[in-house]
Design a protein around this motif. Structure first.
Motif, PDB file in Angstrom:
ATOM      1  N   LEU A 174      -2.614 -48.476  36.095  1.00 44.22           N
ATOM      2  CA  LEU A 174      -3.244 -48.744  34.786  1.00 44.22           C
ATOM      3  C   LEU A 174      -4.573 -48.023  34.566  1.00 44.22           C
ATOM      4  N   ILE A 175      -5.293 -47.724  35.635  1.00 45.85           N
ATOM      5  CA  ILE A 175      -6.632 -47.159  35.436  1.00 45.85           C
ATOM      6  C   ILE A 175      -6.542 -45.642  35.329  1.00 45.85           C
ATOM      7  N   ARG A 176      -7.137 -45.120  34.269  1.00 46.18           N
ATOM      8  CA  ARG A 176      -7.086 -43.679  34.000  1.00 46.18           C
ATOM      9  C   ARG A 176      -8.472 -43.188  33.610  1.00 46.18           C
ATOM     10  N   LYS A 177      -8.632 -41.837  33.656  1.00 45.47           N
ATOM     11  CA  LYS A 177      -9.897 -41.235  33.223  1.00 45.47           C
ATOM     12  C   LYS A 177      -9.605 -40.367  32.005  1.00 45.47           C
ATOM     13  N   SER A 178     -10.430 -40.462  30.970  1.00 46.14           N
ATOM     14  CA  SER A 178     -10.210 -39.659  29.760  1.00 46.14           C
ATOM     15  C   SER A 178     -10.631 -38.221  30.030  1.00 46.14           C
ATOM     16  N   SER A 179     -10.271 -37.320  29.111  1.00 47.33           N
ATOM     17  CA  SER A 179     -10.598 -35.901  29.358  1.00 47.33           C
ATOM     18  C   SER A 179     -12.113 -35.689  29.389  1.00 47.33           C
ATOM     19  N   ARG A 180     -12.870 -36.567  28.720  1.00 46.96           N
ATOM     20  CA  ARG A 180     -14.337 -36.428  28.788  1.00 46.96           C
ATOM     21  C   ARG A 180     -14.962 -37.387  29.806  1.00 46.96           C
ATOM     22  N   GLY A 181     -14.144 -37.842  30.738  1.00 49.63           N
ATOM     23  CA  GLY A 181     -14.688 -38.526  31.917  1.00 49.63           C
ATOM     24  C   GLY A 181     -14.951 -40.020  31.794  1.00 49.63           C
ATOM     25  N   LEU A 182     -14.335 -40.687  30.806  1.00 46.56           N
ATOM     26  CA  LEU A 182     -14.527 -42.142  30.717  1.00 46.56           C
ATOM     27  C   LEU A 182     -13.370 -42.860  31.416  1.00 46.56           C
ATOM     28  N   THR A 183     -13.704 -43.730  32.349  1.00 45.57           N
ATOM     29  CA  THR A 183     -12.676 -44.507  33.053  1.00 45.57           C
ATOM     30  C   THR A 183     -12.272 -45.693  32.181  1.00 45.57           C
ATOM     31  N   TYR A 184     -10.979 -45.898  32.019  1.00 52.58           N
ATOM     32  CA  TYR A 184     -10.524 -47.039  31.214  1.00 52.58           C
ATOM     33  C   TYR A 184      -9.311 -47.702  31.855  1.00 52.58           C
ATOM     34  N   ILE A 185      -9.006 -48.906  31.395  1.00 52.76           N
ATOM     35  CA  ILE A 185      -7.852 -49.654  31.916  1.00 52.76           C
ATOM     36  C   ILE A 185      -6.835 -49.771  30.788  1.00 52.76           C
ATOM     37  N   ALA A 186      -5.715 -49.091  30.959  1.00 54.88           N
ATOM     38  CA  ALA A 186      -4.683 -49.068  29.912  1.00 54.88           C
ATOM     39  C   ALA A 186      -3.791 -50.305  30.029  1.00 54.88           C
ATOM     40  N   GLY A 238      -6.782 -37.869  20.152  1.00 56.49           N
ATOM     41  CA  GLY A 238      -8.050 -37.143  20.021  1.00 56.49           C
ATOM     42  C   GLY A 238      -9.291 -38.025  20.026  1.00 56.49           C
ATOM     43  N   VAL A 239      -9.151 -39.356  20.188  1.00 58.53           N
ATOM     44  CA  VAL A 239     -10.357 -40.203  20.228  1.00 58.53           C
ATOM     45  C   VAL A 239     -10.564 -40.776  21.627  1.00 58.53           C
ATOM     46  N   GLU A 240     -11.807 -41.159  21.871  1.00 58.71           N
ATOM     47  CA  GLU A 240     -12.134 -41.823  23.138  1.00 58.71           C
ATOM     48  C   GLU A 240     -13.037 -43.011  22.841  1.00 58.71           C
ATOM     49  N   ALA A 241     -12.645 -44.174  23.287  1.00 58.11           N
ATOM     50  CA  ALA A 241     -13.451 -45.401  23.170  1.00 58.11           C
ATOM     51  C   ALA A 241     -13.757 -45.774  21.720  1.00 58.11           C
ATOM     52  N   ILE A 242     -12.814 -45.480  20.833  1.00 59.65           N
ATOM     53  CA  ILE A 242     -12.994 -45.801  19.412  1.00 59.65           C
ATOM     54  C   ILE A 242     -11.749 -46.546  18.914  1.00 59.65           C
ATOM     55  N   ALA A 243     -11.972 -47.536  18.039  1.00 59.34           N
ATOM     56  CA  ALA A 243     -10.826 -48.226  17.434  1.00 59.34           C
ATOM     57  C   ALA A 243     -10.286 -47.366  16.311  1.00 59.34           C
ATOM     58  N   THR A 244      -8.979 -47.215  16.264  1.00 55.16           N
ATOM     59  CA  THR A 244      -8.409 -46.396  15.191  1.00 55.16           C
ATOM     60  C   THR A 244      -7.634 -47.250  14.193  1.00 55.16           C
ATOM     61  N   ARG A 245      -7.245 -48.443  14.613  1.00 55.82           N
ATOM     62  CA  ARG A 245      -6.474 -49.302  13.699  1.00 55.82           C
ATOM     63  C   ARG A 245      -7.394 -50.323  13.048  1.00 55.82           C
ATOM     64  N   GLN A 246      -7.220 -50.503  11.763  1.00 51.72           N
ATOM     65  CA  GLN A 246      -8.115 -51.396  11.016  1.00 51.72           C
ATOM     66  C   GLN A 246      -8.152 -52.799  11.639  1.00 51.72           C
ATOM     67  N   ASN A 247      -6.992 -53.263  12.121  1.00 50.15           N
ATOM     68  CA  ASN A 247      -6.965 -54.630  12.664  1.00 50.15           C
ATOM     69  C   ASN A 247      -7.515 -54.727  14.088  1.00 50.15           C
ATOM     70  N   GLU A 248      -8.111 -53.656  14.586  1.00 53.63           N
ATOM     71  CA  GLU A 248      -8.746 -53.723  15.919  1.00 53.63           C
ATOM     72  C   GLU A 248     -10.247 -53.438  15.825  1.00 53.63           C
ATOM     73  N   LYS A 249     -10.781 -53.411  14.598  1.00 52.63           N
ATOM     74  CA  LYS A 249     -12.185 -53.005  14.429  1.00 52.63           C
ATOM     75  C   LYS A 249     -13.169 -54.175  14.390  1.00 52.63           C
ATOM     76  N   TYR A 250     -12.681 -55.382  14.564  1.00 48.88           N
ATOM     77  CA  TYR A 250     -13.574 -56.541  14.422  1.00 48.88           C
ATOM     78  C   TYR A 250     -14.301 -56.881  15.720  1.00 48.88           C
ATOM     79  N   TYR A 251     -15.421 -57.598  15.574  1.00 52.71           N
ATOM     80  CA  TYR A 251     -16.183 -58.122  16.729  1.00 52.71           C
ATOM     81  C   TYR A 251     -16.456 -59.595  16.469  1.00 52.71           C
ATOM     82  N   ILE A 252     -15.990 -60.472  17.377  1.00 52.57           N
ATOM     83  CA  ILE A 252     -16.121 -61.916  17.118  1.00 52.57           C
ATOM     84  C   ILE A 252     -17.104 -62.588  18.088  1.00 52.57           C
ATOM     85  N   LEU A 253     -18.200 -61.909  18.373  1.00 50.48           N
ATOM     86  CA  LEU A 253     -19.282 -62.473  19.214  1.00 50.48           C
ATOM     87  C   LEU A 253     -18.834 -62.656  20.665  1.00 50.48           C
ATOM     88  N   ARG A 254     -17.866 -61.852  21.071  1.00 47.66           N
ATOM     89  CA  ARG A 254     -17.321 -61.988  22.432  1.00 47.66           C
ATOM     90  C   ARG A 254     -18.346 -61.586  23.495  1.00 47.66           C
TER      91      ARG A 254
END
Ligand code: DMJ
Length: 451
Positions: A247-259, A328-344
Motif C-alpha cells: 500500500l505504501i508508495r512514493k509520488s514522482s515528486r517524492g511524497l510518501t503516501y498510503i494508498a 497529474g496531482v499530488e496531495a490534492i483533492a480532485t473530487r468535490q465530495n472529498e474537499k471538506y474538512y470536519i475539524l478532524r
C-alpha cells in the motif's frame, strides 16, 4: 479555543450530543441513538488536563444526574465505545471519581449483547434495550467492519481490570484469535468480516476509514500491556510489513503516501483519517524488529510531511477529507465530495507524536499553522464549524462542531505546546478518540522492580 468551543456548546446545546455553531442549536447524530451528552463525555478529560476545573465539575454533575444508557434505541457499538466508554474511563483514571468508573462499566455491560454472533465478531449496531444487533446495510455481504470491531480492545481490557469481571477481555481476545487464525490475502486484513460465517467479505484494505484504528489498537494493546502482549506486537508488525509492501508508495515528486487496496488494485488516494498512521509508525518504532527503529521514525516523518502538504496546498491551510496522487496531482483533492474538512484531528495527532518522539521544531510550527487556520476559517461566533471546501476562498460552513474536536483536535494541539511530562507516553495510551488509558503494569515487571 477550548473555552470558546465549550462555552458555546453549553450555551446553545447543553446536554445534547453536539453543537450547530451557526444555527446555535443542538445537533443529534444517529450514531449515539438517543444517548445524550456526547460532547460532555468526550470533553471531560480535555477539561481536566487544561485545568478548566469549574467546567469539569459541571460536566461531572451532568454525568451524575443525566447520563442515561437505558434507551430504547440503536447505537453504533464502535462510536459509543470510543467516545463514551473511552471518555468515562479516561475521566475516571485522571480524576479518581467513582461515578465515571460506574458509568463506564454500566455501559460496557449494555454493549455485551453485540457479541452474540456465531463467530463472536460483534455487530456494528445494537439496540441497547432489546439487545438486538445488526450490521450497516451498506457493508459488503452483511459484514462487520474491521475498524469497528477491531477498536474495542483497549477499553474492554480496562473494563475487566476495573470491574473484576473477565468477560469484557474475553470478548475482545476472541476477536483477536478469530483474526489471527484467518488466512490473510498477501498478509493484509480486509475491511469486511462476516460475523455469521467468520470469513472475510470484500477484499478491500485501508489504513484509513474502515481499517485505521484496528492497526492502531494492535500496537497500543502491546504498549498498554506493558509490552507483554506478544501476539499483538507480532500481528502489528506483520500487518505493517504487508502494508509497506502493498500500500505504501512514493509520488514522482517524492511524497510518501498510503494508498487503498481493492482486490489487488491500488487506488492512489489517501484519506485525512489515514494521516494518523504517521504517529502510529513513529510510536511503534522503538520496538520494531531487526533494527528498523530509524526506518519507522522516518516513515512517520514522511507521512507527517505528506499530510502537511495536503494542508498547505489548500486555500484555508486545513486539509481535505481525501487527497489523490493520480491524474497529474499530488496531495490534492480532485473530487468535490472529498474537499471538506470536519475539524478532524489525525494530522495534528501525528504532529503530536512526531514532536514528542523527535522534538523537531517543525512539528510545533506546523501545529501552529493549523491553529491559525482554525481561528481564521473555522471559528465563528457560536463555536467552531467544519468547512465544505478547503480550496474555496469563501468559507462555506457545515454547521457542526464535532465532539472529537474537543476530545482530540484541541487536546493534541495543547499537548504539542506543553512539556513532555504532561501525560508522558511511557505511562499513558491514547484511545482512538484521544482518551487516556494508563499502561497496565504487568505483575512480572512489578516483581522485577521489587527485586
Ligand atoms: C474520531 O471519532 C476517531 O479519531 C476515530 O478513530 C476516527 N474518526 C474520528 C475523528 O476523525
Amino acid at each position: 479555543m477550548m473555552k470558546h468551543a465549550w462555552n458555546n456548546y453549553k450555551r446553545y446545546a447543553w446536554g445534547l450530543n453536539e453543537l450547530k455553531p451557526l444555527s446555535k442549536q443542538g445537533h443529534s447524530s444517529s450514531l449515539f441513538g438517543s444517548i445524550k451528552g456526547a460532547t460532555i463525555v468526550d470533553a471531560l478529560d480535555t477539561l481536566f488536563i487544561m485545568e478548566m476545573k469549574d467546567e469539569f465539575e459541571e460536566a461531572k454533575s451532568w454525568v451524575e444526574e443525566n447520563l442515561d444508557f437505558n434507551v430504547n434505541a440503536e447505537v453504533s457499538v464502535f462510536e459509543v465505545n470510543i467516545r463514551f466508554v473511552g471518555g468515562l474511563l479516561s475521566a475516571y483514571y485522571l480524576s479518581g471519581e467513582e461515578i465515571f468508573r460506574e458509568k463506564a462499566v454500566e455501559l460496557g455491560i449494555k454493549l455485551l449483547p453485540a457479541f452474540l454472533t456465531p463467530s463472536g465478531i460483534p455487530w456494528a449496531l445494537l439496540n441497547l434495550k432489546s439487545g438486538i444487533g445488526r450490521n450497516w446495510p451498506w457493508a459488503s455481504g452483511g459484514s462487520s467492519i474491521l475498524a469497528e470491531f477491531g477498536t474495542l480492545h483497549l477499553e474492554f481490557v480496562h473494563l475487566s481490570h476495573l470491574s473484576g469481571n473477565p468477560i469484557f477481555a474475553e470478548k475482545v481476545m476472541n476477536i483477536r484469535s478469530v483474526l489471527n487464525n484467518l488466512e490473510k490475502p498477501q498478509g493484509l486484513y480486509p475491511n469486511y468480516l462476516n460475523p455469521s460465517s467468520g470469513q472475510w467479505g470484500q477484499y478491500h484494505v485501508s489504513v484509513g476509514g474502515l481499517g485505521d484504528s484496528f492497526y492502531e489498537y494492535l500496537l497500543k494493546s502491546w504498549l498498554m500491556s506493558d509490552k507483554t502482549d506478544q501476539q499483538a506486537k507480532e500481528m502489528y508488525f506483520d500487518a505493517v510489513k504487508a502494508i509497506e509492501t502493498h500500500l505504501i508508495r512514493k509520488s514522482s515528486r517524492g511524497l510518501t503516501y498510503i494508498a487503498e487496496w481493492k482486490g489487488g488494485l491500488l487506488e492512489h488516494k489517501m484519506g485525512h483519517l489515514t494521516c494518523f498512521a504517521g504517529g502510529m509508525f513513529a510510536l511503534g518504532a522503538e520496538d520494531a524488529p531487526k533494527d528498523r527503529t530509524q526506518h519507522y521514525l522516518k516513515l512517520g516523518a514522511e507521512i507527517a510531511r505528506t499530510c502537511h502538504e495536503s494542508y498547505n496546498r489548500t486555500f484555508v491551510k486545513l486539509g481535505p477529507e481525501a487527497f489523490r496522487f493520480d491524474g497529474g496531482v499530488e496531495a490534492i483533492a480532485t473530487r468535490q465530495n472529498e474537499k471538506y474538512y470536519i475539524l478532524r484531528p489525525e494530522v495534528v495527532e501525528t504532529y503530536m507524536y512526531m514532536w514528542r518522539l523527535t522534538h523537531d521544531p517543525k512539528y510545533r510550527k506546523w501545529a501552529w499553522e493549523a491553529v491559525e487556520a482554525l481561528e481564521s476559517h473555522c471559528r465563528v461566533d457560536g463555536g467552531y464549524s467544519g468547512l465544505r471546501d478547503v480550496y474555496h476562498r469563501q468559507n462555506s460552513y457545515d454547521d457542526v462542531q464535532q465532539s472529537f474536536f474537543l476530545a482530540e483536535t484541541l487536546k493534541y494541539l495543547y499537548l504539542i505546546f506543553s512539556d513532555d511530562d504532561l501525560l508522558p507516553l511511557k505511562h499513558w495510551i491514547f484511545n482512538t478518540e484521544a482518551h487516556l488509558l494508563p499502561i497496565l503494569c504487568s505483575s512480572e515487571k512489578e516483581v522485577e522492580v521489587h527485586e
